[in-house]
Design an enzyme around this catalytic site. Structure first.
Site, mmCIF file in Angstrom:
data_model
loop_
_atom_site.group_PDB
_atom_site.id
_atom_site.type_symbol
_atom_site.label_atom_id
_atom_site.label_comp_id
_atom_site.label_asym_id
_atom_site.label_seq_id
_atom_site.Cartn_x
_atom_site.Cartn_y
_atom_site.Cartn_z
ATOM 1 N N ARG A 19 -29.564 -17.182 -10.367
ATOM 2 C CA ARG A 19 -30.166 -15.938 -10.833
ATOM 3 C C ARG A 19 -29.150 -15.158 -11.662
ATOM 4 O O ARG A 19 -27.982 -15.087 -11.314
ATOM 5 C CB ARG A 19 -30.622 -15.097 -9.644
ATOM 6 C CG ARG A 19 -31.120 -13.734 -10.085
ATOM 7 C CD ARG A 19 -31.998 -13.076 -9.075
ATOM 8 N NE ARG A 19 -33.294 -13.729 -8.958
ATOM 9 C CZ ARG A 19 -34.198 -13.391 -8.056
ATOM 10 N NH1 ARG A 19 -33.937 -12.448 -7.175
ATOM 11 N NH2 ARG A 19 -35.368 -13.997 -8.019
ATOM 12 N N MET A 22 -24.585 3.733 -17.774
ATOM 13 C CA MET A 22 -24.684 4.931 -18.604
ATOM 14 C C MET A 22 -23.468 5.019 -19.530
ATOM 15 O O MET A 22 -22.679 4.095 -19.617
ATOM 16 C CB MET A 22 -24.748 6.166 -17.703
ATOM 17 C CG MET A 22 -26.078 6.322 -16.992
ATOM 18 S SD MET A 22 -25.964 7.602 -15.731
ATOM 19 C CE MET A 22 -26.975 8.850 -16.433
ATOM 20 N N GLU A 66 4.212 8.134 8.982
ATOM 21 C CA GLU A 66 4.744 7.593 10.240
ATOM 22 C C GLU A 66 6.272 7.651 10.294
ATOM 23 O O GLU A 66 6.855 7.668 11.368
ATOM 24 C CB GLU A 66 4.237 6.166 10.491
ATOM 25 C CG GLU A 66 4.558 5.185 9.393
ATOM 26 C CD GLU A 66 3.967 3.795 9.614
ATOM 27 O OE1 GLU A 66 3.468 3.550 10.717
ATOM 28 O OE2 GLU A 66 4.021 2.979 8.694
ATOM 29 N N HIS A 83 -28.496 7.530 -12.487
ATOM 30 C CA HIS A 83 -27.654 8.636 -12.016
ATOM 31 C C HIS A 83 -26.848 8.328 -10.769
ATOM 32 O O HIS A 83 -26.060 9.159 -10.334
ATOM 33 C CB HIS A 83 -28.506 9.890 -11.831
ATOM 34 C CG HIS A 83 -28.945 10.455 -13.149
ATOM 35 N ND1 HIS A 83 -29.973 9.899 -13.880
ATOM 36 C CD2 HIS A 83 -28.465 11.481 -13.884
ATOM 37 C CE1 HIS A 83 -30.117 10.568 -15.006
ATOM 38 N NE2 HIS A 83 -29.221 11.531 -15.039
ATOM 39 N N ILE A 101 0.821 -1.209 0.000
ATOM 40 C CA ILE A 101 0.000 0.000 0.000
ATOM 41 C C ILE A 101 0.857 1.263 0.000
ATOM 42 O O ILE A 101 0.377 2.338 -0.299
ATOM 43 C CB ILE A 101 -0.990 0.048 1.192
ATOM 44 C CG1 ILE A 101 -0.245 0.127 2.513
ATOM 45 C CG2 ILE A 101 -1.947 -1.124 1.170
ATOM 46 C CD1 ILE A 101 -1.140 0.500 3.679
ATOM 47 N N ASP A 102 2.164 1.132 0.344
ATOM 48 C CA ASP A 102 3.011 2.331 0.459
ATOM 49 C C ASP A 102 3.413 2.927 -0.888
ATOM 50 O O ASP A 102 3.913 4.042 -0.932
ATOM 51 C CB ASP A 102 4.318 2.005 1.206
ATOM 52 C CG ASP A 102 4.057 1.590 2.640
ATOM 53 O OD1 ASP A 102 2.954 1.873 3.130
ATOM 54 O OD2 ASP A 102 4.945 0.986 3.259
#
Length: 780
Positions: free
Chosen positions: A565, A572, A264, A660, A165-166
């Site tokens: 299902r 859009m 940090e 929207h 993540i750094d």
């Protein structure tokens, strides 16, 4: 491998085995990468093994190494963390541990390893690869494997994906997990902003990044923070005074909150750590402000991956498999990475070396060099942050005035662009006007001068604060010209969708009739549809993809619970299929129908049959996306009827029109930053142009390059004259004739298990890191 035909590709992986593992700290998007590597591996005919618990599982073997099938990685793309587990492993750092690992791989015939992790994990993989031959010799002499086996599996190939993540790895613009971590940080900042404003508080936020300030830097840019501490750029001596002065100044200008962001690993010029406590006490003692500290901690690693991380990981996972298939004993172990929006391969050790160089430069207090070594993307962010945070209201006025307006439908990031453009304009000494309600507002004289503080707090607001209309200028050209003359406007910055581009084109074409239109004009493309020529990404489309993706995640969850299902979801985008395609990849859709990729009844039939087959497996759900204008006859209702009747007795069907919702709520970190950067960049360009065309006390601009669209093209931000873009535009369908993202459709289909030709798959080229790889923000 420019192109390989399907049958050949189906067997390129035959007889090969690929192992995939995640190691080190977890990062959002690792699951998408595991899924892509597994499915691409199976697609090309290789065996794929999932190695659980990182290197620990590799050393221990047994049940920790399992062969995967297509369904093993189903329904994991939306999960954070890593489903195959990760662990820090002591044993692998010893030779005995690596020997055990080699034995476990050879037993299963695995000679290709895909490692998803940070620089430590990748360095470990490279050591493993260089020792492979000697490890096998030891196994032969111990009598564990035969001479023949050692010959057969004499070589180990490594492909690395950086999951961290750094974003601290050199050579790649974005590492897996960085964008999601920024999402978490911005969610927290948005939440803290409301409480800070209620109480007039100062907040000190500590974000992750022990040795790398990327997260702190980008979140400071995206939140308009008042002060920032990062390890790469320690503050000048005496910073305490400067900081308190700045905080006092913003308060006296009427701001109700101050945000200070600290990485940090922040240090001062002497390498002494700067703690969030120290900063808090300083503010309380010097200014007496009510101050709170919030340490974000592991929240940043958590949550669902953002759309960017899912797509990045999927793209890199597929590329890693290609890299392994094409590897020979002479090619170096490589890292698959991103440069701009292109995948590239980089030699692993070059990247690790560069990453070490940064740390060395910081240890030796060569801080400017450390920022350069971090790469183009980091440096550009840093330069734009300095520019924005040190901007002041100019004492000297220029003679120029410019107007800013929004045109088209609301898109996230518009306000960020307006804010940075207004402030850049004022700091250069121009008079800045804002226009409400687009070109129509310009015709009705809804024009007002704007001050520095009027746009405070706009950065994180979604939609359009100025108000926006789709009306084109053609209908009221006289009125528009009259108001441009009335306010003596020398430049127009139009932020909006296809109408913004078309409107500026109409103004340029009317220059012959009205001298007042011989002014500098610039369009910042901002639309969820991403259908404006001259740019790969328009502002607001990242937010829209994330909004559509979140809705689809929920729909998928509903389908999983209901069993058997199929959902048909309409997105859009007008005729442009960008939203449907990219959302489709991010949610693992079975199909995405778009206008640009024509389909007929045969294709629909094949898809329905595919769905019926799928219902016989344990995955009893389906998700099909359809762009609103992908076909005049095969409407959402038609598809619903087709799927319902063909699937009778096997599955039932429901539809969902997202509508929207896709305009999104708060803008994503990408859109906030992209908007901020384009706003600044556009004003700098307009100021240069204004000075160039200023003659005898007036502005006269009639060259084609005085009216441009600003946009990101591959790896650079470029300005393209609207008149030149005209030939590349399909006006009937309101989109560019050439669209770069069409090659992503291949990825969508492959990961959804369609038999398709890979003839169009273009693999990444091997580049070298020393050529400072440029990036998404180049040219700032």
């Amino acid at each position: 491998m420019a192109s390989v035909d399907l049958e050949k590709l189906r067997t390129t992986g035959a007889g090969k085995a690929i192992g995939v593992l995640t190691s080190g700290g977890d990062a959002q998007g690792m699951n998408a990468a595991v899924r892509a590597v597994t499915r691409m591996g199976i697609y090309v005919g290789a065996k794929v093994f999932l190695i659980y618990e990182g290197y620990e599982g590799l050393v221990e073997g047994g049940e920790n190494i399992k062969q995967a099938n297509w369904l093993s990685v189903s329904n994991i793309i939306q999960l954070g963390g890593t489903v195959i587990g990760s662990a820090r492993c002591k044993a692998f750092t010893t030779r005995e541990g690596r020997r055990a690992a080699a034995y476990n791989l050879v037993q299963r015939g695995i000679t290709n390893l895909c490692v998803i992790g940070g620089d430590g994990s990748l360095t470990g993989a490279n050591i493993f690869r260089s020792e492979w031959g000697s490890l096998l010799e030891e196994l032969v002499s111990e009598g564990k494997i035969s001479e023949g086996t050692a010959q057969t599996y004499s070589h180990l190939n490594i492909a690395g994906l950086v999951g961290s993540i750094d974003n601290d790895f050199c050579g790649t613009d974005m590492t897996i997990g960085t964008d999601s971590a920024l999402h978490r940080i911005m969610e927290v900042i948005d939440a803290i902003t409301t409480t800070a404003q209620s109480h007039q508080r100062t907040f000190v936020l500590e974000v992750m990044g022990r040795h790398c300030g990327y997260l702190a830097l980008v979140s400071a840019l995206a939140s308009g923070a008042d002060w920032l501490f990062i390890p790469e750029a320690p503050p000048e001596d005496g910073w305490e005074n400067f900081m308190c002065e700045r905080l006092g100044e913003t308060r006296s200008r009427g701001s109700r909150l101050n945000i200070i962001i600290i990485a940090e690993g922040a240090i001062d010029r002497n390498g002494k750590p700067i703690s969030s406590r120290y900063v808090k006490d300083l503010v309380v003692q010097r200014l007496g402000f009510d101050t709170r500290v919030t340490v974000l901690g592991h929240v940043q690693r958590g949550g669902t991956p953002s759309a960017f991380d899912r797509i990045l990981s999927s793209k890199m996972g597929m590329e890693a498999v290609m890299a392994l298939l094409e590897a020979t004993p002479d090619t170096p172990a490589c890292v698959v990475s991103l440069s701009g929006n292109q995948s590239v391969r980089l030699p692993l050790m070059e990247c690790v070396q560069m990453t070490k160089e940064v740390q060395k430069a910081m240890d030796e207090k060569r801080f400017d060099e450390a920022i350069q070594l971090r790469g183009g993307s980091f440096e550009n962010n840093w330069n734009i942050y300095k520019l924005l945070s040190h901007q002041k209201i100019s004492k000297e006025k220029t003679n120029f005035s410019l107007a800013i307006l929004n045109v088209g439908a609301p898109a996230a990031g518009m306000n960020a662009a307006v804010r940075s453009a207004v402030r850049s304009g004022i700091s250069q000494g121009h008079t800045v006007y804002v226009v409400h309600d687009g070109f129509e507002g310009l015709a009705k004289n809804q024009v007002q001068e704007v001050s520095w503080h009027d746009v405070a707090g706009w950065l994180g607001r979604g939609g359009s604060m100025l108000g926006t209309k789709r009306t084109l200028p053609k209908g009221f050209m006289e009125k528009i010209v009259e108001n441009i003359r009335l306010h003596n406007i020398h430049a127009l910055l139009v932020i909006g969708g296809f109408e913004a581009y078309e409107g500026v084109l109409q103004l340029v074409e009317a220059r012959g009739r009205y001298e007042e239109l011989c002014i500098v004009m610039c369009v910042i493309p901002a639309t969820i549809s991403n259908n404006v020529p001259g740019t790969d990404f328009s502002l607001g489309s990242d937010t829209a993809v994330n909004a559509a993706m979140e809705s689809c995640d929920r729909i998928k969850q509903s389908a999983s619970g209901t069993k058997r299902r199929v959902f048909i979801v309409e997105t859009m985008g007008g005729y442009c299929g960008y939203l449907a395609t990219v959302t489709g990849i991010a949610v693992g859709a079975d199909a995405a129908y778009v206008f640009e990729d024509p389909f007929n009844i045969q294709d629909l039939k094949a898809n329905v049959e595919h769905m019926t087959e799928k219902m016989k497996t344990e995955i009893q759900r389906g998700l099909v996306l359809r762009n609103e204008k992908c076909h005049e006859h095969y409407t959402t209702e038609f598809l619903y009827n087709l799927y319902s009747s063909e699937g009778k007795g096997v599955f039932d069907c429901r539809t969902n029109v997202l509508g929207h919702l896709q305009q999104g709520g708060a803008p994503t970190p990408f859109d906030r930053n992209y908007g901020t950067k384009l706003g600044v960049k556009a004003i700098i360009w307009m100021s240069e142009k204004l000075r160039a065309v200023y003659r005898n006390g007036r502005v006269f601009a009639n060259a084609s390059d005085s009216a441009c669209v600003i946009g990101l093209q591959k790896k650079v931000v470029a300005f393209s004259p609207v008149t030149e873009l005209k030939k590349d535009t399909d006006f009937e369908h309101r989109m560019p004739r050439e669209q770069w993202w069409l090659n992503l459709r291949l990825m969508l289909k492959m990961l959804a298990h369609y038999r398709i030709s890979m003839a169009d798959y273009v693999s990444g080229e091997l580049e070298h890191v020393t050529r400072r790889t440029l990036s998404i923000e180049t040219g700032f």
